[in-house]
Write an enzyme that holds these catalytic residues in place. Structure first.
Site, PDB file in Angstrom:
ATOM      1  N   CYS A 139      -9.455  21.304  17.089  1.00 33.50           N
ATOM      2  CA  CYS A 139      -9.959  21.866  17.856  1.00 33.50           C
ATOM      3  C   CYS A 139      -9.317  20.633  19.622  1.00 33.50           C
ATOM      4  O   CYS A 139      -9.573  20.079  19.939  1.00 33.50           O
ATOM      5  CB  CYS A 139     -11.271  22.225  18.825  1.00 33.50           C
TER       6      CYS A 139
ATOM      7  N   GLY B 257       1.348  -1.538   0.076  1.00 31.31           N
ATOM      8  CA  GLY B 257      -0.073   0.202  -0.051  1.00 31.31           C
ATOM      9  C   GLY B 257       0.949   1.202  -0.005  1.00 31.31           C
ATOM     10  O   GLY B 257       0.946   2.125  -1.299  1.00 31.31           O
TER      11      GLY B 257
HETATM   12  N1  LLP Z   1      -2.223  -6.381   3.940  1.00 39.13           N
HETATM   13  C1  LLP Z   1      -2.760  -6.306   5.187  1.00 39.13           C
HETATM   14  C2  LLP Z   1      -3.238  -7.660   5.814  1.00 39.13           C
HETATM   15  C3  LLP Z   1      -2.368  -5.127   5.902  1.00 39.13           C
HETATM   16  O1  LLP Z   1      -2.723  -4.569   7.139  1.00 39.13           O
HETATM   17  C4  LLP Z   1      -1.625  -3.943   5.520  1.00 39.13           C
HETATM   18  C5  LLP Z   1      -1.828  -2.968   6.041  1.00 39.13           C
HETATM   19  C6  LLP Z   1      -1.178  -4.092   4.274  1.00 39.13           C
HETATM   20  C7  LLP Z   1      -1.244  -5.366   3.925  1.00 39.13           C
HETATM   21  C8  LLP Z   1      -0.480  -2.550   3.772  1.00 39.13           C
HETATM   22  O2  LLP Z   1       0.765  -2.482   3.638  1.00 39.13           O
HETATM   23  P1  LLP Z   1       1.487  -0.922   3.656  1.00 39.13           P
HETATM   24  O3  LLP Z   1       1.860  -1.583   2.508  1.00 39.13           O
HETATM   25  O4  LLP Z   1       1.059  -0.157   3.535  1.00 39.13           O
HETATM   26  O5  LLP Z   1       2.483  -1.186   4.446  1.00 39.13           O
HETATM   27  N2  LLP Z   1      -2.336   3.740   9.310  1.00 39.13           N
HETATM   28  C9  LLP Z   1      -0.877   3.274   9.007  1.00 39.13           C
HETATM   29  C10 LLP Z   1      -0.512   1.838   8.369  1.00 39.13           C
HETATM   30  C11 LLP Z   1      -1.603   0.725   8.638  1.00 39.13           C
HETATM   31  C12 LLP Z   1      -1.082   0.084   8.125  1.00 39.13           C
HETATM   32  C13 LLP Z   1      -2.299  -1.241   8.493  1.00 39.13           C
HETATM   33  N3  LLP Z   1      -2.342  -2.443   7.822  1.00 39.13           N
HETATM   34  C14 LLP Z   1      -0.060   4.310   9.495  1.00 39.13           C
HETATM   35  O6  LLP Z   1      -0.300   5.755   8.028  1.00 39.13           O
HETATM   36  O7  LLP Z   1       0.848   4.268   9.344  1.00 39.13           O
END
Ligand code: LLP
Length: 456
Positions: free
Chosen positions: A371, A302
């Site tokens: 806020c 992602g």
């Molecule tokens: N697959 C699963 C099962 C996941 O839980 C996630 C992310 C991804 C793939 C994708 O991961 P990435 O490649 O984006 O690291 N809100 C947090 C990140 C939460 C990630 C949740 N899961 C932030 O802003 O750092």
């Protein structure tokens, strides 16, 4: 045109597609950023189109070396929007979704069920039913889910396609809120306790669920290759042990997402090609050791697709210095469009777009307009003395910003704009306050039938 690079901005932090002319005109994707601010207003999320395409292509290319059926599934939670999803499908990616809303987004973008993976540690009936009807691979994340999935598939008289989410006990260096591979969190089924093996045997015995293989995602914003390799090793060791007991060998091993990006000069993420090659080598060697076919490798990136491609622009307003010496500059957005500092103490780099050639005067704390004292966007940001009306750009803000935006304080969501080859395209338009109010019941909904008199 001489390309000028302000020397206080480390090379690694200049977003790809970002360019500064000798006269101080800043472009992203060939588009004048000040012009975008004037035309579309602020705050706004800008996405450099070429960067997203290049990142998607890097995964697709790296997986060419993997067995047939391998693929990269974009983790939509990082940036959810129909046109972006369509573009990534056309770039050869599949889509990883985690709610009914994300599922609909992918389907509207034209995804087939076979191009989708459904996640969630507590999926709804509706999500499971739609997944089975559409042929979406369901990543089973618990005993009850298996029962529910069987019931749904049985009722539809259609076999569900499934992976089992393992909890491998791998700890990577990242913020504890975004760490998922350890055993003490809500995701996955622990290997160490024997629960994962027991559930695998149940799935294998189910007439309505076809187990395609295993899944394990160890966390996010990981900047080293090693934890990913350890994850691959743990999953393959689990596969070997199940094979010994049952003869079952996975067609698919899904090692999740998690590759980090550079937020500051300290972050040096490995290249996609390097990471994928290392994981693939681990999976291949484990399969070879058992004389088994190498399973298809699935990944779910992602952040590493969209994070570095994003720049959020804001307009500078208030300026304050606290008695203790904190240099605050307030902008017209905040935790409503980017909660990552409030949630994870995330830090960003950025510049004043209209004064990009001026040297910094101090280090500033960028406050939002919400806020809440914790409504900060970043700290320690070196800028010239900010003036009202300046345009602040924060880098590396493409992932988990728009998708985590809220309506806190009834501030509408900012638009997502795609900048490529000198052209701006709208991915998501700016919301209006009227849209926010539209879901409210009429003003007299609570004061009809004498309720007002009774309480007054
Ligand atoms: N697959 C699963 C099962 C996941 O839980 C996630 C992310 C991804 C793939 C994708 O991961 P990435 O490649 O984006 O690291 N809100 C947090 C990140 C939460 C990630 C949740 N899961 C932030 O802003 O750092």
């Amino acid at each position: 045109m001489v390309e000028y690079q302000p020397k206080w901005v480390d090379e690694v932090l200049e977003p790809d597609g970002w360019s500064v002319s000798s006269g101080g005109v800043v472009t992203l994707g060939g588009v004048d950023v000040m012009e975008v601010a004037r035309r579309h207003g602020t705050p706004a999320y800008l996405i450099d189109g070429k960067t997203v395409r290049a990142r998607a292509a890097a995964y697709v290319r790296a997986l060419k070396a993997a067995p047939p059926g391998s693929g990269a599934y974009f983790a939509m939670k990082s940036l959810a929007a129909v046109p972006l999803t369509r573009l990534l499908l056309e770039a050869g990616m599949g889509i990883d979704v985690v709610s009914y809303g994300e599922m609909l987004t992918a389907l509207r973008a034209g995804a087939q069920g076979s191009q989708m993976i459904l996640h969630g540690n507590n999926k709804s009936e509706r999500e499971l039913r739609r997944a089975v009807e559409t042929g979406i691979t369901v990543v089973i994340d618990g005993n009850r889910e298996l029962e529910r999935l069987e019931a749904v598939a049985g009722a539809l008289r259609r076999r569900a396609q499934a992976l089992l989410r393992l909890s491998p006990g791998i700890e990577a260096h990242t913020h504890s809120y975004i760490l998922t591979g350890g055993e003490e969190n809500k995701f996955g089924i622990p290997i160490v306790t024997g629960q994962a093996e027991a559930l695998t045997l149940e799935v294998l015995a189910s007439p309505w669920v076809e187990l395609k293989g295993y899944h394990s995602h160890i966390g996010s914003q990981i900047l080293e290759v090693e934890p990913f390799v350890l994850n691959a090793r743990a999953v393959m060791a689990f596969a070997a042990s199940v094979r010994e007991r049952t003869g079952f060998w996975p067609q698919v091993v899904d090692l999740g997402g998690g590759l980090g990006i550079a937020y500051t000069e300290d972050d040096r993420p490995p290249a996609v090609a390097e990471l994928v090659a290392a994981m693939l080598a681990e999976v291949e060697s484990a399969a070879r050791a058992l004389g088994q076919r190498t399973p298809a490798l699935w990944l779910e990136p992602g952040r590493s697709i969209v994070g570095g491609a994003g720049v959020t622009i804001y307009t500078v307003g208030e300026r304050k210095r606290t008695p203790g010496g904190i240099e605050f500059v307030a902008v017209d957005g905040g935790m409503g469009d980017n909660p990552r500092m409030a949630l994870y103490q995330a830090v960003y780099r950025g510049v004043l777009v209209n004064r990009v050639l001026e040297p910094p005067a101090a280090r500033f704390t960028v406050a939002g307009r919400n806020c809440e004292s914790g409504d900060l966007l970043t700290t320690d940001l070196a800028l010239p003395e900010p003036r009202a009306g300046d345009i602040l750009a924060l880098f590396s803000t493409g992932a988990y910003t728009y998708s985590m935006a809220s309506h806190y304080n009834r501030v509408p969501k900012a638009p997502v704009l795609w900048l490529e080859d000198g052209v701006v395209k709208t991915v998501v338009r700016r919301e209006s306050e009227e849209e926010l109010l539209a879901a409210d019941a009429p003003p007299d909904a609570l004061v009809r039938d004498g309720l007002e008199a009774a309480t007054g």
